[in-house]
Design an enzyme around this catalytic site. Structure first.
Site, PDB file in Angstrom:
ATOM      1  N   TYR A 144       0.743  -1.180  -0.052  1.00 43.72           N
ATOM      2  CA  TYR A 144       0.055   0.127   0.058  1.00 43.72           C
ATOM      3  C   TYR A 144       0.885   1.188  -0.061  1.00 43.72           C
ATOM      4  CZ  TYR A 144      -3.493   3.432   1.729  1.00 43.72           C
ATOM      5  OH  TYR A 144      -4.271   4.431   1.886  1.00 43.72           O
ATOM      6  N   ASP A 239       9.132   2.835  -0.083  1.00 37.03           N
ATOM      7  CA  ASP A 239       8.016   3.432   0.753  1.00 37.03           C
ATOM      8  C   ASP A 239       8.459   3.218   2.291  1.00 37.03           C
ATOM      9  OD1 ASP A 239       5.974   4.242   2.243  1.00 37.03           O
ATOM     10  OD2 ASP A 239       4.358   3.347   0.595  1.00 37.03           O
ATOM     11  N   LYS A 267       4.138   8.666   9.101  1.00 34.00           N
ATOM     12  CA  LYS A 267       3.876   8.208  10.475  1.00 34.00           C
ATOM     13  C   LYS A 267       4.869   8.774  11.619  1.00 34.00           C
ATOM     14  CE  LYS A 267       0.752   4.784   8.598  1.00 34.00           C
ATOM     15  NZ  LYS A 267       1.018   3.928   7.241  1.00 34.00           N
TER      16      LYS A 267
HETATM   17  C1  LIG Z   1       0.308   4.449   5.888  1.00 33.28           C
HETATM   18  C2  LIG Z   1       0.977   4.463   4.640  1.00 33.28           C
HETATM   19  C3  LIG Z   1       0.908   5.118   3.639  1.00 33.28           C
HETATM   20  C4  LIG Z   1      -0.059   6.319   3.720  1.00 33.28           C
HETATM   21  O1  LIG Z   1       0.033   7.277   4.548  1.00 33.28           O
HETATM   22  P1  LIG Z   1      -1.140   8.240   4.933  1.00 33.28           P
HETATM   23  O2  LIG Z   1      -0.423   9.383   5.946  1.00 33.28           O
HETATM   24  O3  LIG Z   1      -2.132   7.372   5.583  1.00 33.28           O
HETATM   25  O4  LIG Z   1      -1.715   8.791   3.579  1.00 33.28           O
HETATM   26  C5  LIG Z   1       1.728   5.079   2.376  1.00 33.28           C
HETATM   27  N1  LIG Z   1       2.604   4.039   2.607  1.00 33.28           N
HETATM   28  C6  LIG Z   1       2.668   3.226   3.546  1.00 33.28           C
HETATM   29  C7  LIG Z   1       3.792   2.175   3.430  1.00 33.28           C
HETATM   30  C8  LIG Z   1       1.810   3.254   4.471  1.00 33.28           C
HETATM   31  O5  LIG Z   1       1.816   2.230   5.601  1.00 33.28           O
END
Ligand SMILES: *Cc1c(COP(=O)(O)O)cnc(C)c1O
Length: 424
Positions: A144, A239, A267
């Site tokens: 994701y 990511d 995060k």
């Molecule tokens: C949470 C997450 C996102 C998206 O971040 P948001 O602040 O919720 O938009 C993107 N990549 C990874 C790996 C994530 O866990």
């Protein structure tokens, strides 16, 4: 377990917001039942509006590596707010947070602060496309990267929970620019890159998958991606929105020793406030406005409160022994869960990297999306509710990570294992 006040709020919420929530997994559709409404958190604990207390392993889905209401973070937020919340002009906090990030992630020669992980990934992709003058992106099933159109294809997390791998409203022509490979299967990557010569701008990956439950990279997987991307003229994007400052202070790139061209963060770097960042090689990031032709902006980007919370969090994480303690505590939880499952004769496996872990109800190893999908989500849902009733708040989905924070004590872990024994 009383849920009277939560039920009343959920009924009101459902009249106001789709599914009563502002982010789908919160709705408990993945496990059934209805969510408690949370009113307070302190350390490893949260309380709902009916007075139920839980040991929390969601930790806001990863940001709260120091636990709830850490005194340094609270002081930073309060002190900053009192001096004004946003100026739309440069502030010292942005410089300080960016330099803390760069010290931890030297591959971010230039970086830009944004407001969410979604924004970070969306923007990194735009830069990669501009730099390579190519339009396709290669991602992995079960990974994701936020909810931008091009990345909302076979995206794990909420999508996996609800069995909607591809979102409605994404034009097929957009989704057609996204190629999907199998995590931990280099041959699937090579095949796609060969089938689309000089078309792929970027390979984007969660270096430790966290949105199909935790799936660590197999030996040589990340290094193999590094080589394949280079050979085919594509940029490699890590990511690290979850893994940054989580699996090591310097993220997965430090833990595994593989450096991407671009990195996305979020995060933890906001300490529980909305934040994201993307950055990487100087020549690539020089594409971004005002230096270059890639437009990307934000009214509240790098806002003082989020940056102050991020700075306080990263500084607290620098204390010696932090990551060793997280590793050890999470390892006790991992071993305990396996023992409890074995004693209950339940086929289960635990995947863990540092302080992120997932219990899969699956008899063998879980190294691919196919194996994740073959795990028993119904058994997880039953386990989830049994744990909730015993005061342990796990992710309301079989396809998510549990997060251990510095606030989780040995006694918390012991209580969690006791609850797991009774639940299984
Ligand atoms: C949470 C997450 C996102 C998206 O971040 P948001 O602040 O919720 O938009 C993107 N990549 C990874 C790996 C994530 O866990």
């Amino acid at each position: 377990m009383k849920l009277k006040n939560s039920s009343a709020l959920f009924a009101r919420a459902q009249r106001l917001m789709p599914g009563g929530v502002n982010s789908p997994v919160r709705s408990f559709r993945g496990v059934g039942g209805q969510p408690p409404f949370i009113t307070r958190g302190q350390g490893s604990r949260i309380w709902d509006v009916d007075g139920n207390e839980y040991v929390d392993y969601v930790c806001s889905w990863g940001p709260l590596i120091l636990g709830h209401a850490h005194p340094d973070v609270v002081a930073a937020v309060q002190g900053t707010a009192a001096r004004g919340t946003s100026f739309g002009a440069p502030t010292e906090g942005e410089v300080e947070l960016a330099s803390l990030i760069q010290a931890a992630f030297p591959s971010l020669e230039l970086l830009r602060l944004v407001n969410s992980g979604t924004e970070a990934c969306m923007s990194a992709l735009r830069v990669a496309r501009a730099f390579t003058k190519r339009s396709k992106v290669l991602k992995f099933a079960g990974c994701y990267h936020g909810h931008a159109d091009a990345l909302l294809v076979k995206a794990g997390s909420g999508g996996a929970t609800f069995s909607v791998p591809d979102s409605a409203g994404v034009p097929p022509s957009f989704a057609g620019e996204t190629l999907v490979a199998d995590y931990n299967r280099l041959d699937s990557v090579e095949k796609l890159l060969q089938a689309h010569p000089k078309e792929v701008a970027a390979v984007i990956v969660e270096p430790v998958a966290g949105n199909m439950g935790v799936v660590p990279p197999g030996p040589g997987f990340l290094a193999g991606l590094r080589d394949l991307a280079r050979q085919h003229g594509a940029l490699l994007i890590f990511d690290e929105v979850i893994t940054g400052f989580r699996v090591a202070y310097g993220g997965a790139q430090a833990r595994y020793g593989v450096l991407p061209d671009l990195t996305c963060l979020g995060k933890i770097i906001g300490g529980g406030l909305p934040v994201g960042a993307y950055g990487g090689r100087r020549e690539v990031m020089e594409m971004v406005a005002p230096l270059g032709p890639v437009y990307q902006a934000g009214t509240l980007s790098g806002n003082p409160i989020a940056t102050a919370a991020g700075i306080a969090t990263l500084k607290a994480l620098q204390r010696p022994g932090t990551y060793e303690a997280l590793e050890e505590r999470a390892a006790v939880l991992e071993r305990g869960l396996l023992e409890v499952a074995r004693a209950a004769e339940r086929p289960a496996t635990v995947n863990r990297v540092g302080s992120m872990l997932t219990l899969f109800f699956h008899p063998g190893l879980v190294t691919t999306w196919q194996e994740v999908a073959a795990s028993d989500a119904k058994a997880y849902a039953a386990f989830f509710h049994a744990m909730l009733e015993r005061g342990v708040y796990l992710a309301p989905s079989a396809f998510e990570a549990a997060f251990v924070s510095t606030a989780h004590t040995a006694a918390d872990i012991e209580a969690t294992l006791e609850a797991a024994r009774a639940s299984l």
